[in-house]
Each structure stands twice: as structure tokens, then as C-alpha cells.
Write an enzyme that holds these catalytic residues in place. Structure first.
Site, PDB file in Angstrom:
ATOM      1  N   GLY A  42       0.900  -1.242   0.060  1.00  0.00           N
ATOM      2  CA  GLY A  42       0.206   0.358   0.201  1.00  0.00           C
ATOM      3  C   GLY A  42       1.431   1.173   0.306  1.00  0.00           C
ATOM      4  CD  GLU A  43       2.116   6.055   0.130  1.00  0.00           C
ATOM      5  OE1 GLU A  43       3.455   5.534  -1.420  1.00  0.00           O
ATOM      6  OE2 GLU A  43       4.151   6.141   1.139  1.00  0.00           O
ATOM      7  CB  CYS A  74       5.302  -3.996  -1.546  1.00  0.00           C
ATOM      8  SG  CYS A  74       5.993  -2.612  -2.546  1.00  0.00           S
ATOM      9  NE  ARG A 103       7.624   5.540   1.208  1.00  0.00           N
ATOM     10  CZ  ARG A 103       7.768   6.388   0.777  1.00  0.00           C
ATOM     11  NH1 ARG A 103       8.393   7.709   0.607  1.00  0.00           N
ATOM     12  NH2 ARG A 103       6.561   6.571   0.214  1.00  0.00           N
ATOM     13  NE  ARG A 133       4.231   4.178  -6.660  1.00  0.00           N
ATOM     14  CZ  ARG A 133       5.485   5.640  -6.395  1.00  0.00           C
ATOM     15  NH1 ARG A 133       5.959   6.301  -7.821  1.00  0.00           N
ATOM     16  NH2 ARG A 133       6.236   6.612  -5.907  1.00  0.00           N
ATOM     17  CG  HIS A 169       2.521  -7.028  -4.509  1.00  0.00           C
ATOM     18  ND1 HIS A 169       1.785  -5.990  -3.297  1.00  0.00           N
ATOM     19  CD2 HIS A 169       3.335  -5.680  -4.393  1.00  0.00           C
ATOM     20  CE1 HIS A 169       2.040  -5.052  -2.754  1.00  0.00           C
ATOM     21  NE2 HIS A 169       2.831  -4.518  -4.095  1.00  0.00           N
ATOM     22  CD  GLU A 171       0.333  -8.865  -1.891  1.00  0.00           C
ATOM     23  OE1 GLU A 171       0.943  -9.794  -1.771  1.00  0.00           O
ATOM     24  OE2 GLU A 171       0.226  -7.886  -2.411  1.00  0.00           O
TER      25      GLU A 171
HETATM   26  N1  GLN Z   1       5.805   2.982  -2.604  1.00  0.00           N
HETATM   27  C1  GLN Z   1       5.014   2.423  -1.714  1.00  0.00           C
HETATM   28  C2  GLN Z   1       5.579   3.321  -0.134  1.00  0.00           C
HETATM   29  O1  GLN Z   1       6.098   3.503   0.085  1.00  0.00           O
HETATM   30  C3  GLN Z   1       4.749   1.115  -1.866  1.00  0.00           C
HETATM   31  C4  GLN Z   1       4.381   0.551  -2.318  1.00  0.00           C
HETATM   32  C5  GLN Z   1       3.867  -0.268  -2.392  1.00  0.00           C
HETATM   33  O2  GLN Z   1       3.570  -1.368  -1.227  1.00  0.00           O
HETATM   34  N2  GLN Z   1       3.272  -1.594  -3.775  1.00  0.00           N
HETATM   35  O3  GLN Z   1       4.614   2.587   0.489  1.00  0.00           O
END
Ligand code: GLN
Length: 190
Positions: A42-43, A74, A103, A133, A169, A171
């Protein structure tokens, strides 16, 4: 399953398919009720902020210190890293893995890609890994060990005790071996 933000549903479905009893964790009392924690992609800066707002940062750090098995993918890997570069200002992690991650470490054209990874610990078939990402593990400290790297040597999966961290990922590509490894750790400890 930490359910503050990110691809919670995909992980929960995979875990349920492996026979796990999945609890969505959004508050400390829910964390108390689980034997392991998956932190989704996620983020990471958002997961960090929400975990502090919901009063989960400290309990999760305590769970890490008490040896609760965890799997972070991630953004989840970023949350489990002891050191994070290119974080936003004030961003914090839970820690648990003696690694430095960067990151968004793949260049623009490579923001999303798939790669096949040979994972010695798994033997058998290569892992189909989807990178979105994702972070790269830039340094692996003495307490952690590398589980997988790209052909160019960049480390993308690490492990330390019962904690697993992946840049990609599993999943979303139907790869179940990391979740099985996590669940094995949960059962072994129970
Ligand atoms: N770029 C995201 C972050 O810094 C991670 C990306 C992802 O989980 N697919 O959290």
C-alpha cells in the site's frame, strides 16, 4: 492481518485459502487476539500515520519484540525495516528487520515489473514476483538474512527470526510459499 490501508483483501483471501483464521486488525484489542501479523502493500507513510492515530504503533513494536511472526510485503517490508531511506519527513517504521530499505527504489520505467526469483530456501519452482513501486533492501545487517535477490544482486526478500519482508507482492501472482512459511512460524510458536 493489519487492515489500516493497502491490499488487505488479497492477503486475507490467500491466508483463508491456506486454512488460516484471519482477523482484520485496526485496533490494539484486535492485535491482542492474533498469533501473527501480515502487513500488506500500500503506502507506507499512510500505514505509519494511521497506525499512530489508531494507537497501534507501540503495541506492534511490542509484538515484534515479543517474537510475533510477521510477513510484510512492499509497504509492509518498509514498515518492518529498522532503517528507511527516502521516507517522507517524519515517517516512522515499526522495525524488526535489521535492514536498510530504500522506498520507491526502482527507476521510473521499472516502477512495475515481474521477475522470476530463485529462492534457495524453497528449492523447486522459481517465484513469480510482481514489483509495484517497491523498495529495495540496500543493506542487510548481521541479525537479518537474505532470502532472495534479483539477477543484478539487489536484495528483495529478507528474514529475521519469524519476520519475513518482501519487496514484491506474492499475493497477486498466486505465490503461496511465503504465506505458508509465515503460517508455519505462527503454528510452531502456538
Ligand atoms: N511505494 C510504496 C511505499 O512507499 C510501496 C508500494 C507498494 O506497497 N506497492 O509505501
Amino acid at each position: 492481518m493489519l487492515a489500516l490501508q493497502g491490499d488487505v483483501r488479497e492477503h486475507a483471501a490467500l491466508l483463508a485459502g491456506l486454512g488460516a483464521d484471519v482477523t482484520l486488525v485496526r485496533r490494539p484489542s484486535e492485535l491482542d487476539a492474533v498469533d501473527g501479523l501480515v502487513i500488506p502493500g500500500g503506502e507506507s507513510s499512510v500505514i505509519d500515520k494511521l497506525s499512530r492515530i489508531f494507537g497501534l504503533q507501540r503495541p506492534i513494536r511490542e509484538a515484534v519484540a515479543n517474537g510475533m511472526p510477521m510477513l510484510g510485503t512492499c509497504a509492509g517490508l518498509i514498515m518492518l525495516a529498522d532503517r528507511v531511506t527516502d521516507a517522507i519527513e517524519g515517517q516512522e517504521s515499526f522495525g524488526g528487520l535489521d535492514v536498510t530499505v530504500r522506498r520507491n527504489a526502482f527507476g521510473r520505467q521499472l516502477e512495475s515489473f515481474e521477475a522470476e526469483l530463485e529462492i534457495p530456501a524453497f528449492g523447486g519452482e522459481a517465484v513469480k514476483a510482481a514489483f509495484i513501486r517497491g523498495p529495495v533492501v540496500e543493506q542487510v545487517g548481521p541479525a537479518a538474512s537474505e532470502l532472495a535477490s534479483l539477477p543484478d544482486g539487489r536484495v528483495v526478500a529478507v528474514e529475521q527470526g519469524g519476520i519475513l519482508g518482501l519487496s514484491f507482492h506474492p499475493e497477486i501472482t498466486g505465490e503461496t510459499r511465503f504465506h505458508r512459511r509465515f503460517l508455519d512460524g505462527v503454528r510452531a510458536r502456538a
